[in-house]
Design an enzyme around this catalytic site. Structure first.
Site: not given
Ligand code: SAH
Length: 250
Positions: A20, A43, A65, A96-98, A101, A126-127, A178, A207
């Site tokens: 995240p 990304d 994006k 980003g994240g997973d 998800i 994931t976030a 989002m 976060g």
């Molecule tokens: N695949 C990613 C999510 C992508 S959608 C995952 O698993 O985390 C993008 C959304 O993820 C953002 O609009 C926000 O809601 C959330 N997000 C991603 N990084 C974040 C962070 N560091 N802190 C808070 N929300 C985050």
């Protein structure tokens, strides 16, 4: 490290979740795979410290994006992955994240599968897991929530409506990705479907990053909180969010 690539011409893509924000939340497997990549397709939300792990001569392709604004259309991203893999390069698709998800990882892998390109998936934090951990908000807790749901606030491609009645349960934690721009609608729908307007909520902005901010308030103040928050941010609804006051550590 182990590698699945058997010859120079073997097409192979690693789909890697970068976590995240805090670069230290990358997995050890993700770290190794990035270091051996010939090309990294990445990304917007991937930290620069993680991108810096790639070999100096690795090609870095940005396909970032933003919500409502797709720099590179998804079809074109799929195409880039296929082309790069077919060149016999070791491709890392970094998200980003997973990747599974709200990351369209499934769509990209479907394209690779259709082209007979082999792949692996390296999960990321994931976030919802990372940001709440750094905010001291347990997603479940025996005294507060017996279930947790991850929901996208972004209107979906298929246009399917969310089952609001099943979300509006007091012993359930809701995490909206989002969701900032949709906070008014989220609030209205939850209250209309029976969730108490005083249900504690939090918004976690940036976060796990140094700039992390946590906003807290009852559900009926969510739109006002969202107006002060910036992307990327998560909306967390449920009484677990109160634990932030006691458990915040970051
Ligand atoms: N695949 C990613 C999510 C992508 S959608 C995952 O698993 O985390 C993008 C959304 O993820 C953002 O609009 C926000 O809601 C959330 N997000 C991603 N990084 C974040 C962070 N560091 N802190 C808070 N929300 C985050």
């Amino acid at each position: 490290m182990t590698t699945h690539q058997t010859s120079l011409n073997a097409s192979f893509v690693s789909l890697v979740g970068a976590g995240p924000g805090d670069p230290d939340l990358l997995t050890v497997k993700g770290y190794r795979v990035i270091q051996s990549a010939d090309v990294v397709v990445f990304d917007r939300l991937v930290s620069k410290e993680i991108l810096a792990l790639a070999k100096p001569d690795a090609e870095m392709i940005y396909v970032g994006k933003k919500v409502d604004y797709h720099c590179v259309p998804q079809d074109q991203i799929n195409q880039i992955l296929v082309e790069q893999a077919q060149l016999g390069r070791k491709v890392v698709r970094l998200k980003g994240g997973d990747s599974f998800i709200f990351g369209r990882g499934g769509e990209e892998l479907e394209t690779l599968a259709e082209h007979g390109i082999r792949f692996e998936v390296v999960p990321g934090i994931t976030a919802a897991a990372g940001a709440t951990a750094y905010a001291g908000i347990p997603l479940t807790h025996r005294d507060h929530a017996q279930s947790v749901q991850f929901i996208t606030g972004h209107v979906q491609k298929g246009g399917g409506e969310i089952e609001w009645a099943s979300l509006a349960q007091s012993n359930n934690t809701l995490v909206f990705y989002m969701g900032l721009k949709q906070s008014g609608r989220i609030t209205d729908k939850l209250i209309t479907h029976g969730l108490d307007e005083n249900t504690p909520c939090a918004i976690i902005e940036n976060g796990t990053r140094k700039e992390q901010r946590v906003f807290q308030g009852p559900l009926n103040t969510l739109p006002a909180m969202a107006a002060d928050a910036e992307s990327p941010a998560l909306i967390v609804v449920g009484s677990v969010t109160q634990l932030h006051n006691k458990l915040k550590w970051f």
